[in-house]
Each structure stands twice: as C-alpha cells, then as structure tokens.
Write a protein that holds these residues in place. Sequence first.
Motif, PDB file in Angstrom:
ATOM      1  N   MET A  20     -24.452  -2.045   3.395  1.00 15.04           N
ATOM      2  CA  MET A  20     -25.402  -1.422   4.328  1.00 15.04           C
ATOM      3  C   MET A  20     -25.528  -2.284   5.577  1.00 15.04           C
ATOM      4  O   MET A  20     -25.807  -3.482   5.505  1.00 15.04           O
ATOM      5  CB  MET A  20     -26.782  -1.271   3.670  1.00 15.04           C
ATOM      6  CG  MET A  20     -27.817  -0.626   4.575  1.00 15.04           C
ATOM      7  SD  MET A  20     -29.402  -0.393   3.708  1.00 15.04           S
ATOM      8  CE  MET A  20     -30.350   0.312   5.042  1.00 15.04           C
ATOM      9  N   MET A  21     -25.334  -1.692   6.752  1.00 15.51           N
ATOM     10  CA  MET A  21     -25.364  -2.452   7.993  1.00 15.51           C
ATOM     11  C   MET A  21     -26.796  -2.640   8.467  1.00 15.51           C
ATOM     12  O   MET A  21     -27.605  -1.727   8.434  1.00 15.51           O
ATOM     13  CB  MET A  21     -24.547  -1.727   9.069  1.00 15.51           C
ATOM     14  CG  MET A  21     -23.064  -1.606   8.755  1.00 15.51           C
ATOM     15  SD  MET A  21     -22.179  -0.753  10.069  1.00 15.51           S
ATOM     16  CE  MET A  21     -22.497  -1.866  11.458  1.00 15.51           C
ATOM     17  N   ALA A  22     -27.078  -3.850   8.924  1.00 12.89           N
ATOM     18  CA  ALA A  22     -28.404  -4.136   9.453  1.00 12.89           C
ATOM     19  C   ALA A  22     -28.490  -3.663  10.897  1.00 12.89           C
ATOM     20  O   ALA A  22     -27.503  -3.676  11.635  1.00 12.89           O
ATOM     21  CB  ALA A  22     -28.690  -5.630   9.363  1.00 12.89           C
ATOM     22  N   VAL A  23     -29.693  -3.239  11.310  1.00 12.12           N
ATOM     23  CA  VAL A  23     -29.911  -2.818  12.693  1.00 12.12           C
ATOM     24  C   VAL A  23     -30.250  -4.057  13.510  1.00 12.12           C
ATOM     25  O   VAL A  23     -31.244  -4.729  13.251  1.00 12.12           O
ATOM     26  CB  VAL A  23     -31.059  -1.789  12.780  1.00 12.12           C
ATOM     27  CG1 VAL A  23     -31.280  -1.373  14.220  1.00 12.12           C
ATOM     28  CG2 VAL A  23     -30.739  -0.574  11.921  1.00 12.12           C
ATOM     29  N   THR A  24     -29.414  -4.395  14.478  1.00 10.83           N
ATOM     30  CA  THR A  24     -29.623  -5.583  15.311  1.00 10.83           C
ATOM     31  C   THR A  24     -30.162  -5.174  16.671  1.00 10.83           C
ATOM     32  O   THR A  24     -30.084  -4.008  17.082  1.00 10.83           O
ATOM     33  CB  THR A  24     -28.313  -6.352  15.491  1.00 10.83           C
ATOM     34  OG1 THR A  24     -27.408  -5.546  16.270  1.00 10.83           O
ATOM     35  CG2 THR A  24     -27.671  -6.664  14.135  1.00 10.83           C
ATOM     36  N   ARG A  25     -30.677  -6.151  17.401  1.00  5.06           N
ATOM     37  CA  ARG A  25     -31.209  -5.881  18.739  1.00  5.06           C
ATOM     38  C   ARG A  25     -30.115  -5.449  19.706  1.00  5.06           C
ATOM     39  O   ARG A  25     -30.398  -4.840  20.740  1.00  5.06           O
ATOM     40  CB  ARG A  25     -31.929  -7.114  19.277  1.00  5.06           C
ATOM     41  CG  ARG A  25     -33.237  -7.414  18.546  1.00  5.06           C
ATOM     42  CD  ARG A  25     -33.978  -8.564  19.197  1.00  5.06           C
ATOM     43  NE  ARG A  25     -35.222  -8.858  18.504  1.00  5.06           N
ATOM     44  CZ  ARG A  25     -36.381  -8.255  18.750  1.00  5.06           C
ATOM     45  NH1 ARG A  25     -36.446  -7.308  19.671  1.00  5.06           N
ATOM     46  NH2 ARG A  25     -37.465  -8.574  18.081  1.00  5.06           N
ATOM     47  N   ALA A  26     -28.866  -5.792  19.381  1.00  5.45           N
ATOM     48  CA  ALA A  26     -27.760  -5.391  20.246  1.00  5.45           C
ATOM     49  C   ALA A  26     -27.338  -3.949  20.007  1.00  5.45           C
ATOM     50  O   ALA A  26     -26.543  -3.389  20.769  1.00  5.45           O
ATOM     51  CB  ALA A  26     -26.567  -6.318  20.015  1.00  5.45           C
ATOM     52  N   ASP A  27     -27.855  -3.332  18.949  1.00  4.29           N
ATOM     53  CA  ASP A  27     -27.511  -1.952  18.620  1.00  4.29           C
ATOM     54  C   ASP A  27     -28.120  -1.018  19.661  1.00  4.29           C
ATOM     55  O   ASP A  27     -29.341  -0.907  19.789  1.00  4.29           O
ATOM     56  CB  ASP A  27     -28.040  -1.611  17.224  1.00  4.29           C
ATOM     57  CG  ASP A  27     -27.560  -0.244  16.738  1.00  4.29           C
ATOM     58  OD1 ASP A  27     -26.993   0.514  17.555  1.00  4.29           O
ATOM     59  OD2 ASP A  27     -27.757   0.055  15.546  1.00  4.29           O
ATOM     60  N   ASP A  28     -27.266  -0.333  20.431  1.00  2.00           N
ATOM     61  CA  ASP A  28     -27.745   0.538  21.508  1.00  2.00           C
ATOM     62  C   ASP A  28     -27.776   2.005  21.086  1.00  2.00           C
ATOM     63  O   ASP A  28     -27.945   2.894  21.915  1.00  2.00           O
ATOM     64  CB  ASP A  28     -26.846   0.375  22.740  1.00  2.00           C
ATOM     65  CG  ASP A  28     -27.495   0.932  23.993  1.00  2.00           C
ATOM     66  OD1 ASP A  28     -28.719   0.768  24.146  1.00  2.00           O
ATOM     67  OD2 ASP A  28     -26.787   1.568  24.800  1.00  2.00           O
ATOM     68  N   SER A  29     -27.644   2.262  19.782  1.00  2.00           N
ATOM     69  CA  SER A  29     -27.717   3.639  19.299  1.00  2.00           C
ATOM     70  C   SER A  29     -29.161   4.136  19.342  1.00  2.00           C
ATOM     71  O   SER A  29     -30.103   3.354  19.534  1.00  2.00           O
ATOM     72  CB  SER A  29     -27.197   3.726  17.864  1.00  2.00           C
ATOM     73  OG  SER A  29     -28.048   3.007  16.986  1.00  2.00           O
ATOM     74  N   THR A  30     -29.325   5.445  19.166  1.00  2.00           N
ATOM     75  CA  THR A  30     -30.674   6.018  19.169  1.00  2.00           C
ATOM     76  C   THR A  30     -31.540   5.398  18.077  1.00  2.00           C
ATOM     77  O   THR A  30     -32.698   5.031  18.314  1.00  2.00           O
ATOM     78  CB  THR A  30     -30.597   7.543  18.961  1.00  2.00           C
ATOM     79  OG1 THR A  30     -29.843   8.128  20.023  1.00  2.00           O
ATOM     80  CG2 THR A  30     -31.993   8.160  18.940  1.00  2.00           C
ATOM     81  N   LEU A  31     -30.971   5.249  16.887  1.00  7.26           N
ATOM     82  CA  LEU A  31     -31.717   4.658  15.779  1.00  7.26           C
ATOM     83  C   LEU A  31     -32.034   3.191  16.040  1.00  7.26           C
ATOM     84  O   LEU A  31     -33.134   2.723  15.737  1.00  7.26           O
ATOM     85  CB  LEU A  31     -30.916   4.801  14.486  1.00  7.26           C
ATOM     86  CG  LEU A  31     -31.589   4.281  13.209  1.00  7.26           C
ATOM     87  CD1 LEU A  31     -32.890   5.023  12.961  1.00  7.26           C
ATOM     88  CD2 LEU A  31     -30.660   4.409  12.016  1.00  7.26           C
ATOM     89  N   GLY A  32     -31.067   2.477  16.609  1.00  7.39           N
ATOM     90  CA  GLY A  32     -31.296   1.061  16.901  1.00  7.39           C
ATOM     91  C   GLY A  32     -32.386   0.869  17.931  1.00  7.39           C
ATOM     92  O   GLY A  32     -33.269   0.013  17.757  1.00  7.39           O
ATOM     93  N   ARG A  33     -32.341   1.652  19.001  1.00  9.07           N
ATOM     94  CA  ARG A  33     -33.398   1.544  20.021  1.00  9.07           C
ATOM     95  C   ARG A  33     -34.740   1.928  19.425  1.00  9.07           C
ATOM     96  O   ARG A  33     -35.767   1.318  19.728  1.00  9.07           O
ATOM     97  CB  ARG A  33     -33.075   2.437  21.221  1.00  9.07           C
ATOM     98  CG  ARG A  33     -31.880   1.967  22.041  1.00  9.07           C
ATOM     99  CD  ARG A  33     -31.836   2.674  23.381  1.00  9.07           C
ATOM    100  NE  ARG A  33     -31.798   4.124  23.229  1.00  9.07           N
ATOM    101  CZ  ARG A  33     -30.677   4.837  23.127  1.00  9.07           C
ATOM    102  NH1 ARG A  33     -29.505   4.221  23.147  1.00  9.07           N
ATOM    103  NH2 ARG A  33     -30.724   6.150  23.011  1.00  9.07           N
ATOM    104  N   TRP A  34     -34.764   2.957  18.593  1.00  2.75           N
ATOM    105  CA  TRP A  34     -36.027   3.383  17.978  1.00  2.75           C
ATOM    106  C   TRP A  34     -36.600   2.267  17.105  1.00  2.75           C
ATOM    107  O   TRP A  34     -37.799   1.974  17.174  1.00  2.75           O
ATOM    108  CB  TRP A  34     -35.778   4.635  17.135  1.00  2.75           C
ATOM    109  CG  TRP A  34     -36.930   5.020  16.258  1.00  2.75           C
ATOM    110  CD1 TRP A  34     -38.040   5.709  16.639  1.00  2.75           C
ATOM    111  CD2 TRP A  34     -37.098   4.719  14.867  1.00  2.75           C
ATOM    112  NE1 TRP A  34     -38.894   5.869  15.573  1.00  2.75           N
ATOM    113  CE2 TRP A  34     -38.347   5.267  14.468  1.00  2.75           C
ATOM    114  CE3 TRP A  34     -36.324   4.050  13.929  1.00  2.75           C
ATOM    115  CZ2 TRP A  34     -38.829   5.153  13.167  1.00  2.75           C
ATOM    116  CZ3 TRP A  34     -36.797   3.942  12.627  1.00  2.75           C
ATOM    117  CH2 TRP A  34     -38.025   4.481  12.254  1.00  2.75           C
TER     118      TRP A  34
END
Length: 380
Positions: free
Chosen positions: A1-15
């Motif tokens: 399972m991938m962790a959501v990082t601050r560099a993640d610019d996807s909709t879920l990551g930004r949310w």
Amino acid sequence: MMAVTRADDSTLGRWWWTVDRLTLGALFLLVAIGFVLMLAASPSVAERIGAASRHAFIGKQVFFLAVACALMVGVSLLSPRQVRILALLGCAGALLLTAATLVIGPEVKGARRWLPLPGFQLQPSEFLKPCLAVTCAWLIALGRRPGSRFPGALAACGLFAVAAALLKLQPDVGMLMVIAAVLASQLFVNGLNMFAVVAMGGAGVALFGAAYALLPHVQSRVHRFLDPNAGDNYQVEVAMEAFGNGGLLGRGPGEGRIKTVLPDAHADFVFAVAGEEFGFILCLILIGIFAFVVVRGLVKLLPETDRFTLIAATGLLTQFGLQAFVNMASSLHLIPTKGMTLPFISYGGSSVLAIALGMGFLLALTRRRTGPTGRSESDA
C-alpha cells in the motif's frame, strides 16, 4: 500500500494534506460508535416489532453508514464554488420534495414528513438543513460584497420563511427551531447591532409561544416536561432508569435490559442505551467528541477572511452541535422531548446521509487553500 506524501499532486494527495484530519477522524469515530450502539440496541427493537430478522435494522444502518462515509469524503473534495452549486441544487430539490410530502406523504403520528421509496422512507427536510445553511450563507455574503446592492440578508430570511412555512404545515416544529437557530447564528456572525440581536431573541420567544398556543402536541410535550403526571412520559422515565442502571462503567455490552422495552432505543433514545451498557464514561466520551468537532471548527474559523466560508461553516457547526444537544438533553429530561436523531449514532437513513452531507460541506470549506501570495483561494 502506497503512502500519501506531500509531494503527491493527485486529487487524493492534495485532499489528504489540506483537509482537517482531526475533525475527519472524530467524525469517523462517531460512525464507529454508532455501529457498535446499533449492534447493542436494534436487535431487541426488531424482535419487539416482529421484524423478519433480528438484524433488520443493523443491515440497513451499515449500508447507510457506508454510503454516508463515502458521501462525506466525496463532498469534502469539492471547491467552495462547487459546494455552493451543490447546496443550491440540494436546497431547491429538498424544498420541492418537502412540499411533496404534504400531498403524497403518508401521515405518521399526525405528521407528513416522509416520502415512501422502495425499502426506504425519505425525509427531505433532513437534507434541507445543511443545504439551506450553505445557500443562506451565500445569499448573505453576496449582499456584503463591496458595491453590492443585493439585499442578501433579506433574501436569506425570505428563503427561510418558505422553508419554515413548509415545516409548519408538516408539522415539524423541532426542525423549524433548528433552522431558525442556524439562520440566527449566521446573521449574528455577519454582523448585527444589539437592537437586532434583542429583536431576534424576542422573535424566537414569540415563535415558541405561537407553537405552544396553536399546536396541541407542543403543549402536551411542555406539560409533560414540567409535570411528569400530566401525561405519558414512559420513554423518558425508562431512559432515566437506563442511565441509573449503567452507573459509571455500564452493565457491559449486550447486558442492557431497558432496550427491550424502550420503543425508540435504536433511534431517538440510543443515548440511553449507551448510558446503560457502557456507562457514564461512554456518554462523556460522546459529549466530548461532539464538543471537539464544534469547538475545533469554530477555532479554525477565527483567522478566516472569506465571508461565505465563515457564515456557512458557522451555520453547519451550529446545526450539528444543536442537534446533538437536543437529542442528549431530551434523553436526560433536561428539555421537552423532541424526535431528533443523534448525529451518526441514531438509526435513520435520511438523517445519517444528511449529516454526512453537512459535514462534507464543512470539511470542504475548511480545507487549507492558499496560493503563492498566501491569500485564501476559497472562491476557486
């Protein structure tokens, strides 16, 4: 399972990095507690009314809670502009469906509040509460824009009057009182002089006096609250007995006895089941979670500069906190009884979904949105 990082610019990551995760966690905790209490309270109610299965209510509520969680997260992904559009459409639809209940809705205990759907009774006025709060906030904010001549506060009061007339005809005085308190809080935050505050207080007293004078069921509830011998106080008396039986730590999961004789143990009086089986400790935890959501929301609004966000979020928090207070205070015989659910805890599909919609609005509006200059992007 991938962790959501601050560099993640996807909709879920930004949310994930902009949503209020503490408030979100508190709301999910309420959902979990609601599931546990439904397991404790609903089988006895299902047996007593002769349902096809002891788990008839549990199955439906699990479905509603799952949909509510998805709805809350989905709505929290929206921008403030999208929140306004959804609330406006929801308000128009809820008003039309609430009016439809007066024509095609079945009469239950002297009121017409529901629309029959396959396997489900829809109560449109539940969805009217959050949508009306956001729509009124939008109207009020429009009237305060520089150079605007739009009578925003007057338009919001006119929309409230339409909703109030429909609720009076159902009748649903409790719901009417809630939306009146929400609008009053929004007008207060928008800026009122002391004369207007006193006038609003007087109008509230007059509204309650008119309801007492004109509606026999309101008179009955007030009389039974003031004088236990004035009528049937069975559910309140049983609820108070449940709190006494529970004591500090409760009798234990599944060991409660009051739920077998309390008609609304799974709905309006689920707080009493919590008190008997899990004791004062769980009751205090529940009160603390509701208080945390409201207080944290208000604190987060202190630096808010966008008027629409400030007014809408204030209305949604007032509605959430007031509904929880009315339910718990009714169970404890601190106020006259009112058939109002405990958010995310009581059984009821319309209530759970409407509360999830309102909290989704709140999470969407309070997400951190700052551009390169540091200014709010809440109108994006």
